[in-house]
Design an enzyme around this catalytic site. Structure first.
Site, mmCIF file in Angstrom:
data_model
loop_
_atom_site.group_PDB
_atom_site.id
_atom_site.type_symbol
_atom_site.label_atom_id
_atom_site.label_comp_id
_atom_site.label_asym_id
_atom_site.label_seq_id
_atom_site.Cartn_x
_atom_site.Cartn_y
_atom_site.Cartn_z
ATOM 1 N N LYS A 159 0.836 -1.194 0.000
ATOM 2 C CA LYS A 159 0.000 0.000 0.000
ATOM 3 C C LYS A 159 0.869 1.242 0.000
ATOM 4 O O LYS A 159 1.995 1.155 0.497
ATOM 5 C CB LYS A 159 -0.936 0.040 1.197
ATOM 6 C CG LYS A 159 -0.378 -0.313 2.570
ATOM 7 C CD LYS A 159 0.793 0.364 3.164
ATOM 8 C CE LYS A 159 0.802 1.838 3.406
ATOM 9 N NZ LYS A 159 2.070 2.305 4.064
ATOM 10 N N TYR A 245 -4.444 4.047 6.238
ATOM 11 C CA TYR A 245 -5.041 3.111 7.208
ATOM 12 C C TYR A 245 -6.329 3.669 7.790
ATOM 13 O O TYR A 245 -7.238 2.920 8.136
ATOM 14 C CB TYR A 245 -4.048 2.779 8.329
ATOM 15 C CG TYR A 245 -2.962 1.853 7.857
ATOM 16 C CD1 TYR A 245 -3.240 0.528 7.549
ATOM 17 C CD2 TYR A 245 -1.661 2.300 7.688
ATOM 18 C CE1 TYR A 245 -2.264 -0.323 7.089
ATOM 19 C CE2 TYR A 245 -0.672 1.459 7.224
ATOM 20 C CZ TYR A 245 -0.976 0.146 6.927
ATOM 21 O OH TYR A 245 -0.006 -0.692 6.452
HETATM 22 P P1 NDP Z 1 12.325 1.304 2.465
HETATM 23 O O1 NDP Z 1 12.806 2.622 2.024
HETATM 24 O O2 NDP Z 1 12.820 0.773 3.764
HETATM 25 O O3 NDP Z 1 12.654 0.209 1.370
HETATM 26 C C1 NDP Z 1 12.286 0.349 0.022
HETATM 27 C C2 NDP Z 1 13.143 -0.577 -0.817
HETATM 28 O O4 NDP Z 1 12.721 -0.461 -2.157
HETATM 29 C C3 NDP Z 1 14.616 -0.214 -0.817
HETATM 30 O O5 NDP Z 1 15.334 -0.781 0.259
HETATM 31 C C4 NDP Z 1 15.066 -0.784 -2.143
HETATM 32 O O6 NDP Z 1 15.332 -2.179 -1.986
HETATM 33 C C5 NDP Z 1 13.833 -0.678 -3.017
HETATM 34 N N1 NDP Z 1 13.948 0.423 -3.994
HETATM 35 C C6 NDP Z 1 13.883 0.273 -5.336
HETATM 36 N N2 NDP Z 1 14.013 1.456 -5.948
HETATM 37 C C7 NDP Z 1 14.166 2.379 -4.967
HETATM 38 C C8 NDP Z 1 14.354 3.784 -4.993
HETATM 39 N N3 NDP Z 1 14.405 4.478 -6.139
HETATM 40 N N4 NDP Z 1 14.496 4.431 -3.824
HETATM 41 C C9 NDP Z 1 14.422 3.760 -2.666
HETATM 42 N N5 NDP Z 1 14.244 2.408 -2.575
HETATM 43 C C10 NDP Z 1 14.125 1.726 -3.737
HETATM 44 O O7 NDP Z 1 10.726 1.353 2.459
HETATM 45 P P2 NDP Z 1 9.710 0.411 3.211
HETATM 46 O O8 NDP Z 1 10.188 -0.975 3.183
HETATM 47 O O9 NDP Z 1 9.381 1.014 4.512
HETATM 48 O O10 NDP Z 1 8.403 0.588 2.282
HETATM 49 C C11 NDP Z 1 8.287 -0.046 1.030
HETATM 50 C C12 NDP Z 1 6.817 -0.161 0.630
HETATM 51 O O11 NDP Z 1 6.123 -0.898 1.618
HETATM 52 C C13 NDP Z 1 6.074 1.168 0.527
HETATM 53 O O12 NDP Z 1 5.137 1.120 -0.503
HETATM 54 C C14 NDP Z 1 5.383 1.306 1.870
HETATM 55 O O13 NDP Z 1 4.215 2.098 1.804
HETATM 56 C C15 NDP Z 1 5.049 -0.143 2.161
HETATM 57 N N6 NDP Z 1 4.962 -0.428 3.605
HETATM 58 C C16 NDP Z 1 3.876 -1.102 4.061
HETATM 59 C C17 NDP Z 1 3.742 -1.384 5.386
HETATM 60 C C18 NDP Z 1 2.556 -2.118 5.882
HETATM 61 O O14 NDP Z 1 2.349 -2.164 7.095
HETATM 62 N N7 NDP Z 1 1.776 -2.748 5.013
HETATM 63 C C19 NDP Z 1 4.738 -0.939 6.368
HETATM 64 C C20 NDP Z 1 5.885 -0.286 5.774
HETATM 65 C C21 NDP Z 1 5.970 -0.044 4.431
HETATM 66 P P3 NDP Z 1 16.618 -2.846 -2.657
HETATM 67 O O15 NDP Z 1 17.811 -2.166 -1.991
HETATM 68 O O16 NDP Z 1 16.477 -4.259 -2.317
HETATM 69 O O17 NDP Z 1 16.551 -2.563 -4.122
#
Ligand code: NDP
Length: 389
Positions: A159, A245
């Site tokens: 989301k 949410y």
């Molecule tokens: P993070 O910033 O911690 O991680 C995002 C990951 O996406 C990065 O580590 C990277 O992984 C990858 N990525 C690919 N392209 C990019 C870019 N251009 N810039 C940054 N990161 C990139 O975010 P979150 O994990 O917190 O959130 C990710 C998604 O999950 C969002 O859509 C957020 O809304 C959702 N979310 C949902 C939650 C829930 O409770 N359902 C809770 C938290 C987040 P890599 O290094 O492996 O390429």
């Protein structure tokens, strides 16, 4: 920072006063209610038990590849996949080669199931992977969901589904065209307290709903260059991130769509930090019959509740949206539900839908509906006008 406060008579103090007058327990059996706008699987929680019959992946756990190994994948989804019955962590897709070794070792992932964003399309030839779970910044969801669908993999997308309605539609279309299922990472549909609110609201257990209050806020502490502070990558600020949410909570309380939205941006006390996204926002969702949901979301406050007031009673979840520790009460007493692993349930449910070719209760259409509401809230805040849905 000045906190938001709700001005209607249904205020927190009254709520607490009412609470102190009521004791007892009402925790009854669960009934997993869907929203009217999605195809519902009525079998609810029973699905978590590791059934193995079905047409797609009979008798085996389905393989999930996490795409985007950030905080949510690392802290929640990968650990949850150690507790699932119907699926397991089979692969990873990452743009960070430095993360690969650690993940491979920790989760025993073979080289053949490791992909970069460049090699990702080759996943179509990998029978170990049934489902791709897209966990990247919001604006990148579309690209990866479409590519996963084209590789004939079922998809879970985090989301908010995307940052535009057009992107959501393209994702739904791609999954339909490739005959794969699409679901949104709405974990709270698998959490007992929130499921109880669905029942209380939609089944009118305490009579028709009269009003709703919801807030989801936290004090953000990321670097200024983080994607969450980028309009382009996030599509907005706290509303897109956690305010969604509240929208979800309101929608699964009511079980129907609002007819109009009003909204107001909060003051930006840190304009140099919140350069392109809002710092806070409050909005109202109006429903036919006069029900109003009052909501707020901020990156500079701490809150996470979902209250409902009906003709003959009320309910209150606080915290309502956290990964664990959700607490709830109604006008008849404390809710008494077990702590569950929301993400494990959510992924098990989707795997079960895939295996048995059943519709998910949190489909792409629900994600699109919510993005439409998110964008209507921004439009209402920008124009200072009521926006019809
Ligand atoms: P993070 O910033 O911690 O991680 C995002 C990951 O996406 C990065 O580590 C990277 O992984 C990858 N990525 C690919 N392209 C990019 C870019 N251009 N810039 C940054 N990161 C990139 O975010 P979150 O994990 O917190 O959130 C990710 C998604 O999950 C969002 O859509 C957020 O809304 C959702 N979310 C949902 C939650 C829930 O409770 N359902 C809770 C938290 C987040 P890599 O290094 O492996 O390429």
């Amino acid at each position: 920072m000045k906190k938001f406060s709700f001005s209607s008579p249904f205020n927190r103090r009254q709520f607490l006063k009412d609470l102190s007058l009521t004791l007892g327990s009402t925790a009854t059996g669960l009934s997993l209610l869907s929203l009217t706008s999605c195809n519902t699987n009525k079998s609810g929680n029973k699905e978590q038990s590791g059934e193995t019959s079905g047409q797609n992946g009979q008798g085996r756990k389905l393989g999930i590849a996490l795409l985007g190994l950030g905080k949510y994948s690392e802290g929640q989804l990968a650990p949850a996949l150690q507790e699932t019955n119907n699926c397991y962590l089979a692969g990873i897709v990452t743009g960070s080669p430095d993360k690969v070794d650690k993940w491979k070792r920790k989760y025993d992932i073979p080289d053949k199931n490791v992909y970069s964003y460049e090699s990702f399309d080759q996943i179509k030839d990998n029978p170990d992977i049934d489902i791709v779970y897209v966990v990247t910044p919001n604006a990148l969801h579309r690209e990866f969901v479409v590519r996963a669908a084209q590789a004939k993999k079922h998809v879970i997308c985090e989301k908010p589904m995307a940052t535009t309605v057009e992107d959501c539609q393209a994702m739904i279309d791609a999954c339909k065209q490739n005959n794969v299922k699409l679901s949104i990472g709405y974990r709270l549909h698998f959490e007992p307290h929130n499921q109880r609110v669905m029942e209380l609201g939609q089944k009118e257990v305490f009579g028709p709903v009269k009003s709703i209050k919801a807030a989801d806020s936290f004090k953000i502490n990321v670097k200024p260059e983080d994607w969450r502070l980028s309009q382009k990558l996030a599509g907005g600020g706290p509303l897109m991130d956690v305010g969604i949410y509240c929208i979800q909570g309101v929608m699964y309380t009511m079980g129907k769509e609002p007819i109009a939205i009003t909204a107001k941006y909060g003051e930006k006390t840190r304009p140099d930090y919140f350069k392109t996204v809002e710092q806070s926002i409050s909005w109202q969702m109006q429903f036919e019959g006069g029900v109003i949901a009052d909501c707020v979301s901020s990156y500079n406050d701490e809150a996470g509740f979902l209250y409902g007031e009906a003709r003959d009673g009320w309910w209150r979840l606080d915290p309502a949206y956290s990964y664990s520790g959700i607490k709830g009460e109604t006008s008849q007493g404390k809710m008494d539900f077990e702590e569950v692993n929301q993400q494990a349930r959510q992924m098990d449910d989707f795997a079960n839908c895939v295996r048995n070719n059943k519709p998910t209760q949190v489909p792409g259409e629900m994600g699109l509906r919510d993005v439409r509401i998110l964008l209507a809230i921004y439009e209402a805040a920008r124009t200072n006008k009521k926006v019809g849905i």
